[in-house]
Design an enzyme around this catalytic site. Structure first.
Site, PDB file in Angstrom:
ATOM      1  N   LYS A  22       0.845  -1.207   0.000  1.00  0.00           N
ATOM      2  CA  LYS A  22       0.000   0.000   0.000  1.00  0.00           C
ATOM      3  C   LYS A  22       0.880   1.257   0.000  1.00  0.00           C
ATOM      4  O   LYS A  22       0.689   2.180  -0.787  1.00  0.00           O
ATOM      5  CB  LYS A  22      -0.914   0.029   1.234  1.00  0.00           C
ATOM      6  CG  LYS A  22      -1.552   1.386   1.495  1.00  0.00           C
ATOM      7  CD  LYS A  22      -2.373   1.414   2.767  1.00  0.00           C
ATOM      8  CE  LYS A  22      -1.640   1.628   4.028  1.00  0.00           C
ATOM      9  NZ  LYS A  22      -1.255   2.992   4.362  1.00  0.00           N
ATOM     10  N   ASN A  23       1.900   1.278   0.863  1.00  0.00           N
ATOM     11  CA  ASN A  23       2.701   2.496   1.038  1.00  0.00           C
ATOM     12  C   ASN A  23       3.719   2.723  -0.071  1.00  0.00           C
ATOM     13  O   ASN A  23       4.390   3.746  -0.095  1.00  0.00           O
ATOM     14  CB  ASN A  23       3.365   2.472   2.412  1.00  0.00           C
ATOM     15  CG  ASN A  23       2.333   2.664   3.503  1.00  0.00           C
ATOM     16  OD1 ASN A  23       1.181   2.996   3.227  1.00  0.00           O
ATOM     17  ND2 ASN A  23       2.733   2.440   4.742  1.00  0.00           N
ATOM     18  N   CYS A 118      -5.051  13.256  12.943  1.00  0.00           N
ATOM     19  CA  CYS A 118      -4.984  11.801  12.753  1.00  0.00           C
ATOM     20  C   CYS A 118      -4.895  11.158  14.126  1.00  0.00           C
ATOM     21  O   CYS A 118      -4.294  11.733  15.034  1.00  0.00           O
ATOM     22  CB  CYS A 118      -3.748  11.464  11.919  1.00  0.00           C
ATOM     23  SG  CYS A 118      -3.415   9.701  11.837  1.00  0.00           S
ATOM     24  N   ARG A 123       0.835  14.966  12.938  1.00  0.00           N
ATOM     25  CA  ARG A 123       1.276  14.708  11.551  1.00  0.00           C
ATOM     26  C   ARG A 123       1.232  15.954  10.656  1.00  0.00           C
ATOM     27  O   ARG A 123       0.512  15.987   9.648  1.00  0.00           O
ATOM     28  CB  ARG A 123       0.494  13.564  10.933  1.00  0.00           C
ATOM     29  CG  ARG A 123       0.596  12.282  11.753  1.00  0.00           C
ATOM     30  CD  ARG A 123      -0.093  11.123  11.123  1.00  0.00           C
ATOM     31  NE  ARG A 123       0.628  10.586   9.971  1.00  0.00           N
ATOM     32  CZ  ARG A 123       0.202   9.521   9.275  1.00  0.00           C
ATOM     33  NH1 ARG A 123      -0.920   8.945   9.610  1.00  0.00           N
ATOM     34  NH2 ARG A 123       0.886   9.067   8.256  1.00  0.00           N
ATOM     35  N   SER A 165      11.461  12.192   7.058  1.00  0.00           N
ATOM     36  CA  SER A 165      10.030  12.006   6.808  1.00  0.00           C
ATOM     37  C   SER A 165       9.849  11.220   5.518  1.00  0.00           C
ATOM     38  O   SER A 165      10.397  11.592   4.469  1.00  0.00           O
ATOM     39  CB  SER A 165       9.322  13.354   6.684  1.00  0.00           C
ATOM     40  OG  SER A 165       8.125  13.208   5.920  1.00  0.00           O
ATOM     41  N   VAL A 166       9.065  10.144   5.575  1.00  0.00           N
ATOM     42  CA  VAL A 166       8.793   9.329   4.382  1.00  0.00           C
ATOM     43  C   VAL A 166       8.059  10.170   3.339  1.00  0.00           C
ATOM     44  O   VAL A 166       8.515  10.350   2.204  1.00  0.00           O
ATOM     45  CB  VAL A 166       7.945   8.093   4.754  1.00  0.00           C
ATOM     46  CG1 VAL A 166       7.551   7.302   3.513  1.00  0.00           C
ATOM     47  CG2 VAL A 166       8.674   7.199   5.753  1.00  0.00           C
ATOM     48  N   ASP A 306       4.937   0.839  12.118  1.00  0.00           N
ATOM     49  CA  ASP A 306       3.711   0.187  11.644  1.00  0.00           C
ATOM     50  C   ASP A 306       3.578  -1.257  12.100  1.00  0.00           C
ATOM     51  O   ASP A 306       2.569  -1.901  11.831  1.00  0.00           O
ATOM     52  CB  ASP A 306       3.640   0.259  10.114  1.00  0.00           C
ATOM     53  CG  ASP A 306       3.485   1.689   9.615  1.00  0.00           C
ATOM     54  OD1 ASP A 306       3.685   1.917   8.417  1.00  0.00           O
ATOM     55  OD2 ASP A 306       3.189   2.575  10.440  1.00  0.00           O
ATOM     56  N   ARG A 398      -8.611  -0.320   5.049  1.00  0.00           N
ATOM     57  CA  ARG A 398      -7.785   0.703   4.389  1.00  0.00           C
ATOM     58  C   ARG A 398      -6.456   0.133   3.911  1.00  0.00           C
ATOM     59  O   ARG A 398      -5.843   0.647   2.986  1.00  0.00           O
ATOM     60  CB  ARG A 398      -7.499   1.851   5.361  1.00  0.00           C
ATOM     61  CG  ARG A 398      -8.725   2.672   5.723  1.00  0.00           C
ATOM     62  CD  ARG A 398      -8.313   3.897   6.477  1.00  0.00           C
ATOM     63  NE  ARG A 398      -7.255   4.610   5.749  1.00  0.00           N
ATOM     64  CZ  ARG A 398      -6.652   5.674   6.238  1.00  0.00           C
ATOM     65  NH1 ARG A 398      -6.977   6.112   7.446  1.00  0.00           N
ATOM     66  NH2 ARG A 398      -5.700   6.290   5.570  1.00  0.00           N
TER      67      ARG A 398
HETATM   68  C1  EPZ Z   1       4.406   7.056   6.248  1.00  0.00           C
HETATM   69  O1  EPZ Z   1       3.637   8.136   6.779  1.00  0.00           O
HETATM   70  C2  EPZ Z   1       3.471   5.849   6.203  1.00  0.00           C
HETATM   71  N1  EPZ Z   1       2.326   6.152   5.379  1.00  0.00           N
HETATM   72  C3  EPZ Z   1       3.001   5.513   7.611  1.00  0.00           C
HETATM   73  O2  EPZ Z   1       2.228   4.321   7.558  1.00  0.00           O
HETATM   74  C4  EPZ Z   1       4.209   5.234   8.483  1.00  0.00           C
HETATM   75  O3  EPZ Z   1       3.791   5.037   9.806  1.00  0.00           O
HETATM   76  C5  EPZ Z   1       5.175   6.436   8.445  1.00  0.00           C
HETATM   77  O4  EPZ Z   1       5.530   6.750   7.094  1.00  0.00           O
HETATM   78  C6  EPZ Z   1       6.459   6.164   9.209  1.00  0.00           C
HETATM   79  O5  EPZ Z   1       7.101   5.049   8.737  1.00  0.00           O
HETATM   80  C7  EPZ Z   1       2.447   6.032   4.023  1.00  0.00           C
HETATM   81  O6  EPZ Z   1       3.486   5.707   3.482  1.00  0.00           O
HETATM   82  C8  EPZ Z   1       1.243   6.335   3.209  1.00  0.00           C
HETATM   83  P1  EPZ Z   1       6.513  10.569   8.095  1.00  0.00           P
HETATM   84  P2  EPZ Z   1       4.171   9.645   6.701  1.00  0.00           P
HETATM   85  O7  EPZ Z   1       6.359  11.786   7.254  1.00  0.00           O
HETATM   86  O8  EPZ Z   1       4.854   9.860   5.408  1.00  0.00           O
HETATM   87  C9  EPZ Z   1       6.640  14.012  11.388  1.00  0.00           C
HETATM   88  C10 EPZ Z   1       0.343   2.935   7.855  1.00  0.00           C
HETATM   89  O9  EPZ Z   1      -0.029   2.388   8.900  1.00  0.00           O
HETATM   90  N2  EPZ Z   1       6.511  14.943  10.236  1.00  0.00           N
HETATM   91  O10 EPZ Z   1       7.714   9.753   7.932  1.00  0.00           O
HETATM   92  O11 EPZ Z   1       3.043  10.522   7.050  1.00  0.00           O
HETATM   93  C11 EPZ Z   1       5.382  13.178  11.606  1.00  0.00           C
HETATM   94  O12 EPZ Z   1       4.433  13.855  12.363  1.00  0.00           O
HETATM   95  C12 EPZ Z   1       0.833   4.398   7.904  1.00  0.00           C
HETATM   96  O13 EPZ Z   1       0.392   2.382   6.755  1.00  0.00           O
HETATM   97  C13 EPZ Z   1       6.658  16.289  10.455  1.00  0.00           C
HETATM   98  O14 EPZ Z   1       6.891  16.738  11.582  1.00  0.00           O
HETATM   99  O15 EPZ Z   1       5.219   9.631   7.909  1.00  0.00           O
HETATM  100  C14 EPZ Z   1       5.929  11.941  12.304  1.00  0.00           C
HETATM  101  O16 EPZ Z   1       6.049  12.187  13.671  1.00  0.00           O
HETATM  102  C15 EPZ Z   1       0.542   5.046   9.208  1.00  0.00           C
HETATM  103  N3  EPZ Z   1       6.496  17.135   9.398  1.00  0.00           N
HETATM  104  C16 EPZ Z   1       7.299  11.785  11.654  1.00  0.00           C
HETATM  105  O17 EPZ Z   1       7.649  13.043  11.088  1.00  0.00           O
HETATM  106  C17 EPZ Z   1       6.248  16.683   8.120  1.00  0.00           C
HETATM  107  O18 EPZ Z   1       6.117  17.493   7.191  1.00  0.00           O
HETATM  108  C18 EPZ Z   1       7.368  10.722  10.568  1.00  0.00           C
HETATM  109  O19 EPZ Z   1       6.351  10.991   9.640  1.00  0.00           O
HETATM  110  C19 EPZ Z   1       6.132  15.304   7.911  1.00  0.00           C
HETATM  111  C20 EPZ Z   1       6.262  14.435   8.993  1.00  0.00           C
END
Ligand code: EPZ
Length: 417
Positions: A22-23, A118, A123, A165-166, A306, A398
């Site tokens: 999915k991701n 969320c 996030r 950040s992913v 996750d 989802r």
């Molecule tokens: C991705 O979310 C995944 N979703 C998430 O999976 C996963 O938990 C997460 O990466 C971490 O591995 C998808 O790929 C669709 P991040 P993402 O940006 O990209 C902070 C699932 O269960 N942050 O790496 O949203 C954020 O708040 C989902 O499948 C900022 O502060 O994660 C978090 O604390 C849930 N500012 C941390 O960084 C930003 O602009 C990591 O978030 C972006 C993120």
């Protein structure tokens, strides 16, 4: 509202075939905004993927799904597209924000709804906007929407992410692929899904190089018409590895690349879970005793957040007190009160959970709160006395394709009401 009923204490055996990721699918679909014609195979038929397809269709892409083949064909020969991502779609799936980069890069403007709150954390998307501003975008937030423009197009830049950040890495890669000149991203996410996005774009004809946590993108390429196969879902694989460790006699997890989930397999081994690695499958053998362990969630190749909830269930079977420190999201213990309702002994202190085992779980009516929390309740139901009733299972749909069918094939007693 649909519920799941799980009857516990059944030994599972057989094999489970893992779906596409999915991701990885979500950012690759967003990147297809840069394409004229592309076929994507091995997509998981889960709600979030359909939401992304709906979003891209509302923008104007022509998308044909072949559900029997888990594939879709995308074509886009229009000069103009609708560059708006509406709230009603982005609110249900935060990854909708990934269309911001490609729309801005290709059409020089975009209006994308802010994702909003969320269950697992605030996030924010500040890092996504930070990267696009570095490439010359003008951005303002108004009425709940990100309004972005780049009159002369985006320009390659040097971008050092203050935090990994992913999503921000993915948005920046896709935007930079259609920016003028070279972009260097520092301190990036190197999740396998990010790497799958890079493979996809390079197959299209782009020039992207990854070294340690730095990514160099040479923008502006003429996209080829290709067919691309999405990687396996490593979180789904991890979920079934843990289910097998919990309730399995002998289960083969198929269509996986073990090296991608090396960290998870090593931790399970340390916990006493016997497994055999083969080229594209992992066999989990019956485990009588589970050892306690301590885990800290971290960006790849660290232990994935996750899988935190699922691992917590396994720790309820371990000898002694295990610890999980959740470092990625500030509110990702929503499953704990529900597991405690089933008899688990868990204490939380700040972002660390202390799980005492071994303890017997008993079936109860419980509430799903987010995607991974909901599947942890299914896993708990597999080992609990009597039956567990899980509410709000739309969270599960989802991200898990045919979950009941796959578990039933391994003799689980699970039913959707
Ligand atoms: C991705 O979310 C995944 N979703 C998430 O999976 C996963 O938990 C997460 O990466 C971490 O591995 C998808 O790929 C669709 P991040 P993402 O940006 O990209 C902070 C699932 O269960 N942050 O790496 O949203 C954020 O708040 C989902 O499948 C900022 O502060 O994660 C978090 O604390 C849930 N500012 C941390 O960084 C930003 O602009 C990591 O978030 C972006 C993120």
């Amino acid at each position: 509202m649909q519920k799941l009923i799980v009857k516990g204490k059944k030994f599972l055996s057989g094999s489970i075939s893992i779906s596409g990721s999915k991701n990885a699918t979500l950012p690759i679909l967003a990147a297809s905004l840069l394409c004229k014609k592309v076929k994507i195979t091995n997509i998981p038929l889960v709600k979030d993927v359909f939401t992304m397809i709906e979003l891209l269709s509302s923008i104007g892409l022509n998308i044909k799904i072949n559900k029997n083949e888990n594939s879709l064909k995308i074509s886009n020969f229009k000069r103009r597209l609708n560059t708006i991502a509406p709230y009603n779609l982005v609110k249900t799936m935060r990854a909708g924000v990934l269309v911001l980069g490609p729309l801005l890069a290709k059409f020089k403007k975009a209006k994308v709804s802010l994702p909003g709150g969320c269950a697992i954390g605030s996030r924010p998307v500040d890092l996504h906007l930070f990267a696009l501003k570095k490439m010359g975008a003008k951005i303002k937030i108004k009425n709940g929407y990100i309004h972005a423009s780049a009159k002369n197009g985006l320009i390659g830049a040097n971008i050092n992410f203050p935090k990994i950040s992913v999503g921000a890495t993915e948005n920046a890669i896709i935007a930079a692929a259609h920016a003028k000149g070279k972009t260097t991203l520092w301190n990036c996410s190197i999740e396998p899904e990010v790497q799958d996005l890079i493979f996809f774009l390079n197959n299209l004809g782009c020039n992207i190089r990854l070294k340690k946590r730095n990514i160099v993108i040479v923008g502006m390429f003429e996209p080829k018409s290709i067919s691309y196969e999405i990687m396996f879902d490593r979180i789904e694989a991890g979920t079934y590895l843990i289910a097998s460790a919990l309730a399995g006699k002998k289960i083969s997890i198929l269509k996986v690349k073990p090296s991608v989930i090396d960290t998870e397999i090593k931790i399970l081994k340390k916990m006493g879970v016997k497994n055999t690695r083969k080229k594209n499958k992992i066999i989990i053998h019956k485990s009588n005793k589970i050892n306690k362990t301590n885990i800290v969630t971290a960006p790849y190749p660290g232990f994935p957040t996750d899988l935190q909830a699922q691992m917590m269930v396994l720790m309820t079977k371990a000898q002694g007190i295990s610890k999980i420190k959740e470092n990625i999201f500030e509110n990702r213990f929503m499953h704990v009160p529900e597991l405690k309702r089933m008899g688990a002994k868990i204490k939380i202190k700040n972002n660390t959970a202390f799980i005492e085992g071994p303890c017997k779980l008993s079936g109860a009516e419980v509430m799903a709160t987010d995607l991974r929390a909901s599947v942890s309740l299914v896993l708990a139901g597999l080992i609990a006395e009597n039956k567990t009733v899980i509410n709000r299972i739309y969270h599960l749909d989802r991200g898990y394709e045919n979950l009941e069918k796959k578990l039933r094939k391994c003799k689980a007693v699970i039913q959707r009401l």
